[in-house]
Write an enzyme that holds these catalytic residues in place. Structure first.
Site, mmCIF file in Angstrom:
data_model
loop_
_atom_site.group_PDB
_atom_site.id
_atom_site.type_symbol
_atom_site.label_atom_id
_atom_site.label_comp_id
_atom_site.label_asym_id
_atom_site.label_seq_id
_atom_site.Cartn_x
_atom_site.Cartn_y
_atom_site.Cartn_z
ATOM 1 N N TYR A 72 -11.963 -14.923 -19.027
ATOM 2 C CA TYR A 72 -10.964 -13.869 -19.262
ATOM 3 C C TYR A 72 -11.607 -12.645 -19.916
ATOM 4 O O TYR A 72 -11.287 -11.515 -19.571
ATOM 5 C CB TYR A 72 -9.842 -14.412 -20.156
ATOM 6 C CG TYR A 72 -8.637 -13.498 -20.196
ATOM 7 C CD1 TYR A 72 -7.557 -13.706 -19.339
ATOM 8 C CD2 TYR A 72 -8.581 -12.422 -21.081
ATOM 9 C CE1 TYR A 72 -6.457 -12.852 -19.355
ATOM 10 C CE2 TYR A 72 -7.492 -11.574 -21.100
ATOM 11 C CZ TYR A 72 -6.430 -11.788 -20.247
ATOM 12 O OH TYR A 72 -5.350 -10.952 -20.259
ATOM 13 N N ASP A 125 -3.262 11.200 -0.956
ATOM 14 C CA ASP A 125 -1.804 11.077 -1.179
ATOM 15 C C ASP A 125 -1.419 10.284 -2.419
ATOM 16 O O ASP A 125 -0.472 10.653 -3.104
ATOM 17 C CB ASP A 125 -1.051 10.582 0.068
ATOM 18 C CG ASP A 125 -1.713 9.406 0.751
ATOM 19 O OD1 ASP A 125 -2.900 9.191 0.519
ATOM 20 O OD2 ASP A 125 -1.041 8.718 1.532
ATOM 21 N N ASP A 215 -13.084 12.122 -7.418
ATOM 22 C CA ASP A 215 -12.400 11.053 -6.692
ATOM 23 C C ASP A 215 -13.418 10.576 -5.655
ATOM 24 O O ASP A 215 -13.738 11.275 -4.701
ATOM 25 C CB ASP A 215 -11.125 11.598 -6.046
ATOM 26 C CG ASP A 215 -10.402 10.541 -5.237
ATOM 27 O OD1 ASP A 215 -10.967 9.452 -5.017
ATOM 28 O OD2 ASP A 215 -9.278 10.812 -4.779
ATOM 29 N N ALA A 217 -14.044 7.679 -3.584
ATOM 30 C CA ALA A 217 -13.931 6.593 -2.600
ATOM 31 C C ALA A 217 -15.119 6.570 -1.623
ATOM 32 O O ALA A 217 -15.680 5.528 -1.338
ATOM 33 C CB ALA A 217 -12.616 6.726 -1.844
ATOM 34 N N LYS A 258 -13.865 1.233 -0.123
ATOM 35 C CA LYS A 258 -14.556 2.053 0.876
ATOM 36 C C LYS A 258 -16.071 1.865 0.709
ATOM 37 O O LYS A 258 -16.634 0.916 1.221
ATOM 38 C CB LYS A 258 -14.153 3.527 0.728
ATOM 39 C CG LYS A 258 -12.770 3.846 1.292
ATOM 40 C CD LYS A 258 -11.689 3.608 0.311
ATOM 41 C CE LYS A 258 -10.365 4.205 0.714
ATOM 42 N NZ LYS A 258 -9.300 3.806 -0.237
ATOM 43 N N HIS A 450 5.511 7.835 3.652
ATOM 44 C CA HIS A 450 4.608 7.541 4.754
ATOM 45 C C HIS A 450 4.534 6.047 5.106
ATOM 46 O O HIS A 450 4.548 5.659 6.255
ATOM 47 C CB HIS A 450 3.216 8.018 4.291
ATOM 48 C CG HIS A 450 2.200 8.139 5.371
ATOM 49 N ND1 HIS A 450 0.923 7.654 5.222
ATOM 50 C CD2 HIS A 450 2.253 8.697 6.575
ATOM 51 C CE1 HIS A 450 0.234 7.921 6.311
ATOM 52 N NE2 HIS A 450 1.011 8.553 7.143
#
Ligand code: F0G
Length: 459
Positions: A72, A125, A215, A217, A258, A450
């Site tokens: 844990y 998004d 960001d 990814a 990704k 979406h």
């Protein structure tokens, strides 16, 4: 004779996929309310919905699963992931999360408040959703050239520095928690950002004393494009380029599904110890204790291994050449798409193909359904359904581009599949004049409609 290009891997395990008849697909898509997200994957032949979590892990990644430490707190797997993040990306502090949007949630819960402004280059998004849900704003400062699909630019995903500076100048300093630079720029077509642009955005952030969030990814694909397209980087390794990229950033959010080639996982990483500490509360509350967040030990192991493989030139070259291959096939058939081919996907220009479908009837969605009906290929709409309604006026937003994204999972399909995709698109393209009507919405969620939207066929 010059040898042709081929993949830098061989295949050890396969997963059967099944073809279907047009009649079956007509029934299935109707049952799915013409929303491609609502199809069963068994009803899809080639799945290009996303490259997120759909890649094939390597032998070494699968081996790492067996070595996972599921303690844990303070698990070995946490320290393995920490070492990879430090070695490859250069960040000292991080919090594991179950995926990219969870990283956004932990970060933005801590730093974003109502009325704040987070400028960026086409926020993804969920990023925009997390900002707007908090009644903050996400002004788009992408270069205008990104909206012209036929313009061939090496770095078409960049931030427009004048637009960004205008926002930074005109917004009170305390209202800007950070600038969001997305690499590669997914929404604009998987288009990269040059090192120069990253450096310049970072310099502007420093001038206005604002933090820079990357960001990330598809950061490794971005690094590949810097190596192959930007002067001065040809002789640098991907890992050296990646190190330089993050030398300019304060924070990164990562969807590891990704470029770290895992099925699930993410993290938010910090240079600043104080901010890391502030974010811990939301990690514990929403994800899990700070040494596992939203991840199991085995997944943290696979992620650490994936970060290493995903930043190797051969892995990236194999991947990006496959996307390029599909692009070249579409060129042969004269099918318009966002040029040049992106890192992870081809974004087909639906507006230029279905010229007879009115924008109020969702052009890219219409093309997506047609491609599914044609051959069981599933793409995703990047158009006005995704663009959602304006949060203030509640009017539909109609973006300049109506794109059908065909995202290519990493190490998953062969170029024969690419041939099928191109041929199916050509068949739709050849009968484009006969497609005159689209869809109307019969149900939508208040934010991010979406994914769960329900549609009815018109005409
Ligand atoms: N940022 C970018 C640029 C993304 O493309 C995504 C996800 C996220 C953040 C969120 O990460 O899915 O792990 O929560 N993009 C996927 C896609 C879903 O299909 O492009 P996530």
């Amino acid at each position: 004779m010059e040898l042709p290009f081929s993949e830098s891997y061989r295949i050890k395990m396969v997963e059967p996929i099944r073809k279907s008849t047009r009649q079956e697909r007509e029934q299935w898509i109707k049952e799915a309310k013409y929303n491609l997200f609502m199809l069963k994957s068994d009803h899809v032949f080639i799945d290009l919905l996303t490259d997120s979590g759909t890649g094939a892990m390597s032998d070494k990644q699968w081996s790492e699963l067996m070595l996972g430490d599921e303690s844990y707190a303070g698990a070995r797997s946490y320290y393995k992931m920490k070492a990879a993040i430090k070695d490859i990306l250069g960040f000292d502090y991080f919090l594991p999360t179950h995926q990219g949007r969870a990283a956004e949630n932990v970060l933005f819960s801590t730093i974003v408040k109502e009325g704040d402004v987070l400028p960026g280059n086409s926020h993804f998004d969920t990023t925009k959703g997390h900002i707007e849900y908090r009644r903050a704003f996400a002004p788009d400062c992408t270069i205008d050239a990104a909206a012209d699909t036929q313009l061939q630019l090496p770095f078409k995903g960049e931030m427009d520095l004048d637009k960004l500076e205008k926002v930074l100048r005109e917004t009170p300093h305390e209202k800007i928690p950070c600038v969001v630079l997305t690499i590669t720029n997914n929404t604009a077509g998987g288009q990269p950002v040059s090192m120069k642009n990253i450096r310049d955005v970072s310099a502007l952030c420093r001038k206005y004393d604002v933090k820079l969030l990357l960001d990330s990814a598809r950061f490794a694909e971005n690094a590949y494009f810097i190596k192959t397209r930007e002067e001065g980087y040809a002789d640098k390794t991907i890992k050296e380029i990646v190190k330089e990229i993050y030398s300019y950033a304060d924070i990164m959010t990562m969807s590891s599904k990704k470029d770290a080639i895992v099925n699930m996982g993410g993290f938010v990483a910090f240079k600043d110890e104080e901010l890391w500490k502030k974010c811990q509360m939301f990690c514990v509350m929403n994800e899990g204790f700070i040494t596992y967040g939203g991840m199991s030990g085995r997944d943290m192991n696979a992620l650490a291994q994936g970060l290493d493989e995903g930043t190797e030139f051969d892995t990236l070259e194999t991947r990006i050449k496959q996307v390029e291959y599909l692009g070249k096939k579409l060129d042969e058939y004269g099918i318009p798409y966002q040029r040049p081919a992106g890192g992870h996907a081809i974004f087909v220009d639906a507006k230029q193909i279905l010229t007879r479908v009115p924008k109020e009837e969702f052009i890219a969605q219409t093309l997506g359904v047609e491609l599914y009906l044609e051959a069981g290929i599933r793409g995703v709409e990047i158009g006005s359904i995704l663009a959602d309604r304006d949060p203030v006026t509640r009017e539909n937003r109609y973006p300049r581009l109506e794109l059908l994204r065909l995202a290519i999972p990493r190490r998953t399909y062969t170029n024969n599949h690419m041939d099928v995709i191109a041929a199916a698109l050509k068949n739709v393209y050849d009968r484009r004049e006969s497609i005159t009507r689209g869809y109307k919405i019969t149900y939508e969620a208040p934010v991010m409609r979406h994914f769960t939207v329900e549609l009815e066929k018109l005409g």
